[in-house]
Design an enzyme around this catalytic site. Structure first.
Site: not given
Ligand SMILES: NC(=O)C1=CN([C@@H]2O[C@H](COP(=O)(O)OP(=O)(O)OC[C@H]3O[C@@H](n4cnc5c(N)ncnc54)[C@H](O)[C@@H]3O)[C@@H](O)[C@H]2O)C=CC1
Ligand SMILES: O=C(O)CCC(=O)C(=O)O
Length: 360
Positions: A80, A185, A187, A189, A191
């Site tokens: 990562k 959250g 974001g 995922v 939403y």
């Molecule tokens: N995007 C993906 O395909 C994957 C994401 N993840 C994990 O899922 C989580 C979310 O990822 P994404 O949706 O891509 O990220 P993102 O950055 O799009 O969304 C995260 C959201 O959480 C909000 N947030 C941050 N701190 C907060 C708090 N204290 N209280 C409430 N909301 C808060 C942010 O404002 C943002 O809207 C991360 O931990 C990421 O590592 C895991 C596997 C794959």
């Molecule tokens: O979903 C991705 O962006 C790749 C895999 C990854 O980084 C994760 O699962 O946290």
């Protein structure tokens, strides 16, 4: 800052500190284990308060990827990266190109993708400089429509599948109609998970530190908005952490009024002991790296030829893996995180690191 004696070091193969004074890039790339294949894991951008916070995060995230890919049955190792900066104001093409240069130096041992704070657009900029990027190529969905390469929709679908399996196992729910879910959250995922749940008839309580997404969920998904810190104590069936890690800790666990934890965030437990605490509180924990494997499965298939039906079936296997973990945890009177760790280690520690790998 210490590395080899760091609490989260856990025999990482490589930790690369990256600094480019021209673009202002400060980043860390961590490769935990490449026994099963090259290390694949997203690139996070976050305004870490200290370099130590960034190191702590990247070590935990990259280790989690080793376990995630092993349990998802993928020929990939764990790695990562984190960029230290505010995704809302510090992004520039130069920054991402500099990051890509550092990724190139690892010669394919680390492959990057999207994570919290980065988007497909950012990854596309990196792809101008390095081939070691996934999750950007357009692909066809089951209806034949061309979609972006963003792995988040598959991550969200995997969470939905895993959450449904957990509700069936622990709450005897054959459907999600009226199921109460609190989402932290909204974001990429979170939403999309909310959309799946709304469609399935669940009732949603949501929070985010960015208010636009919360307002959107109120308008589109009949969600009830709560303040960020109030999300833990909502009386719900399921709590879905979909923001950042270490949210299940000594402070928050006593506040929880949920029966099941099933969400997207990586490293939800501050420590393995918190998985034991959840078990003692009678809360079923769906281990984060098992339930959130949809994204890595999605991008892994991209590397070998993308068949949407095969990807969907692979992601749906998350439900079967969780079921095996829940049953084994019950029969061994153990917490689900420890059972998942053991199952993953059985796969990637089957043979020690080979000397030729270190030399190559
Ligand atoms: N995007 C993906 O395909 C994957 C994401 N993840 C994990 O899922 C989580 C979310 O990822 P994404 O949706 O891509 O990220 P993102 O950055 O799009 O969304 C995260 C959201 O959480 C909000 N947030 C941050 N701190 C907060 C708090 N204290 N209280 C409430 N909301 C808060 C942010 O404002 C943002 O809207 C991360 O931990 C990421 O590592 C895991 C596997 C794959
Ligand atoms: O979903 C991705 O962006 C790749 C895999 C990854 O980084 C994760 O699962 O946290």
């Amino acid at each position: 800052m210490s590395i080899f004696s760091h609490h989260e070091y856990d025999q990482h193969e490589n930790v690369l500190f990256c600094h480019d004074p021209i673009s202002g890039l400060k980043a860390i790339i961590a490769i935990h284990n490449t026994e099963l294949g090259p290390a694949l894991g997203g690139c996070r951008m976050w305004p870490y308060a200290t370099d130590d916070d960034a190191l702590y995060d990247v070590l935990r995230l990259s280790r989690g990827m080793t376990y995630k890919s092993a349990l998802a049955g993928l020929p990939l190792g764990g790695g990562k990266s984190v960029i230290i900066g505010d995704p809302r104001q510090d992004k520039s093409p130069e920054l991402f190109m500099a990051m890509a240069e550092f990724i190139n130096r690892l010669g394919g041992r680390y492959i990057t993708a999207e994570d919290a704070g980065t988007s497909v657009e950012d990854l596309k900029i990196m792809a101008q400089t390095t081939d070691h990027v996934v999750g950007i190529a357009p692909k066809k969905d089951l209806q034949g429509n061309i979609k972006s390469g963003d792995p988040s929709p598959m991550t969200a679908y995997g969470i939905f599948v895993g959450l449904s399996t957990s509700a069936k196992y622990y709450l005897d729910r054959s459907d999600l109609e009226g199921l109460r879910v609190a989402i932290q959250g909204l974001g990429h995922v979170g939403y999309r998970l909310a959309e799946h749940l709304h469609k399935a008839g669940a009732k949603l309580w949501v929070t985010d530190i960015q208010t636009e997404q919360v307002e959107r969920a109120q308008d589109e998904l009949e969600a009830i908005a709560v303040e960020p810190d109030a999300i833990y104590s909502q009386t719900v069936d399921v709590f879905a952490p979909c923001a950042l890690g270490a949210v299940l800790n000594d402070r928050t666990i006593p506040l929880l009024n949920a029966s099941v934890i099933a969400g997207a965030a990586n490293n939800q437990l501050q420590d393995e002991l918190h998985g034991d605490k959840l078990r003692h509180h009678g809360i079923l924990y769906a281990p984060d790296y098992v339930i959130n494997a949809g994204g890595i499965i999605d991008v892994a298939h991209e590397r070998t030829g993308y068949d949407p039906l095969q990807v969907k079936q692979h992601v749906e296997g998350i439900g079967d893996t969780l079921l095996e973990i829940f049953q084994r945890a019950d029969s061994e009177q153990a917490s689900t995180n420890r059972v998942a760790n053991q199952m993953a280690e059985e796969r990637f520690r089957s043979c020690p690191i080979k000397p030729h790998k270190l030399a190559s």
